[in-house]
Design a protein around this motif. Sequence first.
Motif, PDB file in Angstrom:
ATOM      1  N   ARG A  80       6.265  26.488 -17.397  1.00 36.13           N
ATOM      2  CA  ARG A  80       7.271  27.324 -16.735  1.00 36.13           C
ATOM      3  C   ARG A  80       8.511  26.486 -16.424  1.00 36.13           C
ATOM      4  NH1 ARG A  80       3.485  29.718 -11.979  1.00 36.13           N
ATOM      5  NH2 ARG A  80       4.226  27.742 -11.125  1.00 36.13           N
ATOM      6  N   GLU A  81       9.644  26.946 -16.903  1.00 37.41           N
ATOM      7  CA  GLU A  81      10.901  26.236 -16.669  1.00 37.41           C
ATOM      8  C   GLU A  81      11.224  26.110 -15.184  1.00 37.41           C
ATOM      9  OE1 GLU A  81      15.576  26.453 -18.104  1.00 37.41           O
ATOM     10  OE2 GLU A  81      14.132  27.887 -18.887  1.00 37.41           O
ATOM     11  N   VAL A  84      10.474  22.728 -13.158  1.00 34.59           N
ATOM     12  CA  VAL A  84      11.097  21.438 -13.458  1.00 34.59           C
ATOM     13  C   VAL A  84      11.577  20.744 -12.185  1.00 34.59           C
ATOM     14  CG1 VAL A  84      13.042  20.290 -14.614  1.00 34.59           C
ATOM     15  CG2 VAL A  84      11.721  22.041 -15.828  1.00 34.59           C
ATOM     16  N   VAL A 107       9.303  22.226 -21.915  1.00 31.61           N
ATOM     17  CA  VAL A 107       8.664  23.481 -21.532  1.00 31.61           C
ATOM     18  C   VAL A 107       8.042  24.051 -22.796  1.00 31.61           C
ATOM     19  CG1 VAL A 107       9.005  25.774 -20.563  1.00 31.61           C
ATOM     20  CG2 VAL A 107      10.303  23.832 -19.663  1.00 31.61           C
TER      21      VAL A 107
END
Length: 127
Positions: A80-81, A84, A107
């Motif tokens: 999942r971005e 980050v 990702v």
Amino acid sequence: MRALTHIPPPAGLRTPPLSYAVRTGDLLYVSGIGPLNADNSVPDGFEAQMQLVLATLDKVLAQAGADRSRLVKVNVLLTREEDVKEMNRLYAAWYGPGPYPARTTAVVKALPLPEFLLEIEGVAALG
């Protein structure tokens, strides 16, 4: 060709058909570590998974006679971005003030188990 030394998994972790780490010469290659508890459960939530992966990475490094300060390259895979920023925060707290190893963060669509939100692999110089 240099001899390979296969580092066993930390106590209690299941062993898929791979070595958790392999040493050749002064380099230790650590396989991708996912957030898997000794009872094969996966913790809920990104922070819990990241903490487990980092703790397991510490154990694998220790079994090879190293610690995180010996890492020269780390690859972080996230599903999942939006994780980050949190990954960077937790990684910095775990590693300390630096200097940090080289790192790639990607990702990806999926990891080996659908519950995995991340996986980390790395290379350490053992000298």
